[in-house]
Design a protein around this motif. Sequence first.
Motif, PDB file in Angstrom:
ATOM      1  N   LEU A 172      -6.759  16.575  56.897  1.00 58.37           N
ATOM      2  CA  LEU A 172      -6.520  17.415  55.726  1.00 58.37           C
ATOM      3  C   LEU A 172      -7.844  17.803  55.090  1.00 58.37           C
ATOM      4  O   LEU A 172      -8.837  17.098  55.212  1.00 58.37           O
ATOM      5  N   ASP A 173      -7.842  18.924  54.396  1.00 55.34           N
ATOM      6  CA  ASP A 173      -8.984  19.352  53.593  1.00 55.34           C
ATOM      7  C   ASP A 173      -8.410  20.126  52.402  1.00 55.34           C
ATOM      8  O   ASP A 173      -7.192  20.364  52.335  1.00 55.34           O
ATOM      9  N   PRO A 174      -9.228  20.490  51.431  1.00 59.46           N
ATOM     10  CA  PRO A 174      -8.690  21.195  50.257  1.00 59.46           C
ATOM     11  C   PRO A 174      -7.915  22.467  50.615  1.00 59.46           C
ATOM     12  O   PRO A 174      -6.899  22.773  49.966  1.00 59.46           O
ATOM     13  N   GLU A 175      -8.379  23.184  51.627  1.00 59.27           N
ATOM     14  CA  GLU A 175      -7.685  24.415  52.009  1.00 59.27           C
ATOM     15  C   GLU A 175      -6.284  24.116  52.548  1.00 59.27           C
ATOM     16  O   GLU A 175      -5.315  24.802  52.212  1.00 59.27           O
ATOM     17  N   ARG A 176      -6.186  23.093  53.389  1.00 56.43           N
ATOM     18  CA  ARG A 176      -4.865  22.740  53.921  1.00 56.43           C
ATOM     19  C   ARG A 176      -3.949  22.217  52.818  1.00 56.43           C
ATOM     20  O   ARG A 176      -2.748  22.499  52.813  1.00 56.43           O
ATOM     21  N   LEU A 177      -4.495  21.465  51.881  1.00 58.25           N
ATOM     22  CA  LEU A 177      -3.684  20.996  50.754  1.00 58.25           C
ATOM     23  C   LEU A 177      -3.170  22.164  49.915  1.00 58.25           C
ATOM     24  O   LEU A 177      -2.022  22.172  49.475  1.00 58.25           O
ATOM     25  N   GLU A 178      -4.021  23.141  49.694  1.00 61.57           N
ATOM     26  CA  GLU A 178      -3.598  24.327  48.939  1.00 61.57           C
ATOM     27  C   GLU A 178      -2.485  25.043  49.697  1.00 61.57           C
ATOM     28  O   GLU A 178      -1.520  25.528  49.073  1.00 61.57           O
ATOM     29  N   GLY A 179      -2.592  25.106  51.022  1.00 61.54           N
ATOM     30  CA  GLY A 179      -1.540  25.726  51.815  1.00 61.54           C
ATOM     31  C   GLY A 179      -0.224  24.975  51.700  1.00 61.54           C
ATOM     32  O   GLY A 179       0.857  25.581  51.621  1.00 61.54           O
ATOM     33  N   MET A 180      -0.290  23.649  51.671  1.00 67.94           N
ATOM     34  CA  MET A 180       0.910  22.838  51.508  1.00 67.94           C
ATOM     35  C   MET A 180       1.539  23.061  50.134  1.00 67.94           C
ATOM     36  O   MET A 180       2.763  23.182  49.999  1.00 67.94           O
ATOM     37  N   ALA A 181       0.698  23.129  49.109  1.00 67.08           N
ATOM     38  CA  ALA A 181       1.199  23.389  47.757  1.00 67.08           C
ATOM     39  C   ALA A 181       1.823  24.776  47.674  1.00 67.08           C
ATOM     40  O   ALA A 181       2.877  24.969  47.049  1.00 67.08           O
ATOM     41  N   GLN A 182       1.190  25.749  48.319  1.00 69.59           N
ATOM     42  CA  GLN A 182       1.736  27.100  48.307  1.00 69.59           C
ATOM     43  C   GLN A 182       3.077  27.154  49.009  1.00 69.59           C
ATOM     44  O   GLN A 182       3.974  27.914  48.605  1.00 69.59           O
ATOM     45  N   GLY A 183       3.238  26.332  50.050  1.00 70.17           N
ATOM     46  CA  GLY A 183       4.530  26.266  50.728  1.00 70.17           C
ATOM     47  C   GLY A 183       5.634  25.828  49.778  1.00 70.17           C
ATOM     48  O   GLY A 183       6.749  26.368  49.811  1.00 70.17           O
ATOM     49  N   LEU A 184       5.332  24.870  48.914  1.00 72.31           N
ATOM     50  CA  LEU A 184       6.319  24.446  47.916  1.00 72.31           C
ATOM     51  C   LEU A 184       6.633  25.572  46.936  1.00 72.31           C
ATOM     52  O   LEU A 184       7.795  25.778  46.555  1.00 72.31           O
ATOM     53  N   ARG A 185       5.594  26.281  46.512  1.00 70.20           N
ATOM     54  CA  ARG A 185       5.825  27.411  45.601  1.00 70.20           C
ATOM     55  C   ARG A 185       6.672  28.486  46.273  1.00 70.20           C
ATOM     56  O   ARG A 185       7.543  29.098  45.642  1.00 70.20           O
ATOM     57  N   ASP A 186       6.401  28.721  47.554  1.00 69.33           N
ATOM     58  CA  ASP A 186       7.171  29.722  48.292  1.00 69.33           C
ATOM     59  C   ASP A 186       8.644  29.328  48.366  1.00 69.33           C
ATOM     60  O   ASP A 186       9.533  30.175  48.208  1.00 69.33           O
ATOM     61  N   VAL A 187       8.907  28.053  48.612  1.00 73.17           N
ATOM     62  CA  VAL A 187      10.286  27.584  48.684  1.00 73.17           C
ATOM     63  C   VAL A 187      10.967  27.747  47.324  1.00 73.17           C
ATOM     64  O   VAL A 187      12.136  28.134  47.233  1.00 73.17           O
ATOM     65  N   ALA A 188      10.231  27.483  46.245  1.00 74.23           N
ATOM     66  CA  ALA A 188      10.800  27.671  44.908  1.00 74.23           C
ATOM     67  C   ALA A 188      11.217  29.119  44.668  1.00 74.23           C
ATOM     68  O   ALA A 188      12.165  29.387  43.927  1.00 74.23           O
ATOM     69  N   GLY A 189      10.528  30.043  45.298  1.00 75.44           N
ATOM     70  CA  GLY A 189      10.838  31.455  45.107  1.00 75.44           C
ATOM     71  C   GLY A 189      11.964  31.971  45.972  1.00 75.44           C
ATOM     72  O   GLY A 189      12.376  33.134  45.833  1.00 75.44           O
ATOM     73  N   LEU A 190      12.477  31.141  46.860  1.00 73.80           N
ATOM     74  CA  LEU A 190      13.541  31.576  47.758  1.00 73.80           C
ATOM     75  C   LEU A 190      14.914  31.354  47.140  1.00 73.80           C
ATOM     76  O   LEU A 190      15.090  30.494  46.276  1.00 73.80           O
ATOM     77  N   PRO A 191      15.912  32.117  47.588  1.00 69.56           N
ATOM     78  CA  PRO A 191      17.275  31.913  47.070  1.00 69.56           C
ATOM     79  C   PRO A 191      17.770  30.503  47.382  1.00 69.56           C
ATOM     80  O   PRO A 191      17.435  29.921  48.412  1.00 69.56           O
ATOM     81  N   ASP A 192      18.568  29.969  46.485  1.00 68.53           N
ATOM     82  CA  ASP A 192      19.181  28.658  46.686  1.00 68.53           C
ATOM     83  C   ASP A 192      20.367  28.827  47.634  1.00 68.53           C
ATOM     84  O   ASP A 192      21.291  29.594  47.349  1.00 68.53           O
ATOM     85  N   PRO A 193      20.372  28.108  48.765  1.00 69.33           N
ATOM     86  CA  PRO A 193      21.488  28.287  49.691  1.00 69.33           C
ATOM     87  C   PRO A 193      22.775  27.603  49.230  1.00 69.33           C
ATOM     88  O   PRO A 193      23.873  27.972  49.661  1.00 69.33           O
ATOM     89  N   VAL A 194      22.646  26.583  48.361  1.00 63.85           N
ATOM     90  CA  VAL A 194      23.812  25.799  47.956  1.00 63.85           C
ATOM     91  C   VAL A 194      24.765  26.675  47.127  1.00 63.85           C
ATOM     92  O   VAL A 194      24.361  27.310  46.160  1.00 63.85           O
ATOM     93  N   GLY A 195      26.010  26.704  47.528  1.00 66.46           N
ATOM     94  CA  GLY A 195      27.007  27.519  46.830  1.00 66.46           C
ATOM     95  C   GLY A 195      27.168  28.913  47.404  1.00 66.46           C
ATOM     96  O   GLY A 195      28.093  29.638  47.022  1.00 66.46           O
ATOM     97  N   GLU A 196      26.287  29.302  48.326  1.00 67.38           N
ATOM     98  CA  GLU A 196      26.417  30.628  48.936  1.00 67.38           C
ATOM     99  C   GLU A 196      27.753  30.726  49.675  1.00 67.38           C
ATOM    100  O   GLU A 196      28.136  29.820  50.422  1.00 67.38           O
ATOM    101  N   VAL A 197      28.449  31.827  49.470  1.00 70.12           N
ATOM    102  CA  VAL A 197      29.718  32.051  50.166  1.00 70.12           C
ATOM    103  C   VAL A 197      29.422  32.650  51.530  1.00 70.12           C
ATOM    104  O   VAL A 197      28.909  33.761  51.641  1.00 70.12           O
ATOM    105  N   VAL A 198      29.750  31.886  52.571  1.00 67.23           N
ATOM    106  CA  VAL A 198      29.528  32.351  53.938  1.00 67.23           C
ATOM    107  C   VAL A 198      30.567  33.387  54.312  1.00 67.23           C
ATOM    108  O   VAL A 198      30.283  34.402  54.932  1.00 67.23           O
TER     109      VAL A 198
END
Length: 421
Positions: free
Chosen positions: A78-104
């Motif tokens: 790991l290095d600071p750049e990879r850690l920032e990428g991991m943190a950004q991945g969490l932010r990206d997931v927060a910005g995605l629609p919540d699948p729970v409750g979606e009507v299939v």
Amino acid sequence: MSTVEHSVVTAVQEVAVKAREASYDLAVATRTVKDAALLAMADALLASTDSILAGNAEDVARAEANGTSPNIIDRLRLDPERLEGMAQGLRDVAGLPDPVGEVVRGSTLANGLELRQVRVPFGVIGMIYEARPNVTVDAAGICLKSGNAVLLRGSSNARSSNAAIVEALRGAVVASGLPADAVQMVPGETHDSVKALMRARGLVDLLIPRGGAGLINSVVTESIVPVIETGVGNCHVYVDAAADLEKALAIVMNSKTQRNSVCNAAESLLVHEDVASEFLPRVVEALQGAGVTIHGDEHFADFDGVLPVTEEDYAEEFLAARIAAKVVVDVEEAIAHVRRYSSGHTDAIVTEDMAASRRFVAAVDSAAVAVNASTRFTDGGEFGFGAEIGISTQKLHARGPMGLPEMTSTKYVVVGDGHVR
């Protein structure tokens, strides 16, 4: 199955019970709460950079002292750049629609009953993975957003990194009002704890292994908990007779050399005989210039430094600066070769011939088939899914990069007005 020490079984079951309890709160958590937790987890990860990198340095030093291969160390480091990428991945997931409750799907039946099939969390997901601390973050984030508690069993050679990461994430989860046991490390450093996790049927709903073929095969064959098989990547690039050779060279080089220690890197190159005389000198020079060792068939024999290819080479996931190479007579031979040796992860064709591309796409049965594009695009982030939890090469439930919807099951909601059958 071999005997597992009772104390290890007890310890694993204890964290699984805690995860089950946490999963009840997660299942009904609103998107607002879950997204706030994900953003807090990203901030906590970066705030803990010093402790995480210190733990990672311990892991890397230990791996180097043990003679661990460079490609594994590359995944571990790991290095600071990879850690920032991991943190950004969490932010990206927060910005995605919540699948729970979606009507299939939903409908009103002839008798007036309202029927809906909706997405729901699995409950408790276990991750068994090798020396990739980023998986710790990706799995925690995706499981939390999809309403699942996660049990993390990383390899012992990443234990210091994972411990520091999980400590940071759990603190953020609690501060956001969710139970800390939504994210837990599985106790124990021996294989017994892995076996205990694989036997925790009823407490753990799903296992996802990520790593080499040995790890994945072990989990698939030994687990009594349902498993999603993830991707060993023996990926191919086929350069067709109608290929634009400039595109082909760029795609081969990106597929093989952009990062060769990952599952979506190309491990085999197939070249149509009609373009071999022009393309082979160019691709050999480029690959060797990038430090790649070529294991080639008789058409590559006149090039200095090319090693004779073997059946084992065609079947191997190198995860290193090595590639198997072969000249084929037509697209059908390329397809036959891919069918024989591909792991079903990602295979690509480079061609300007639409008929050839359609034939390749229809005939190659892999989780992803690329046309005039690098194999390196088979990735949850590149597909717009946010951080992925793995790439499934099986055919049931989930296939390809697994994001949030793949971490859910469904249930039917039936609404009536005094209906009886």
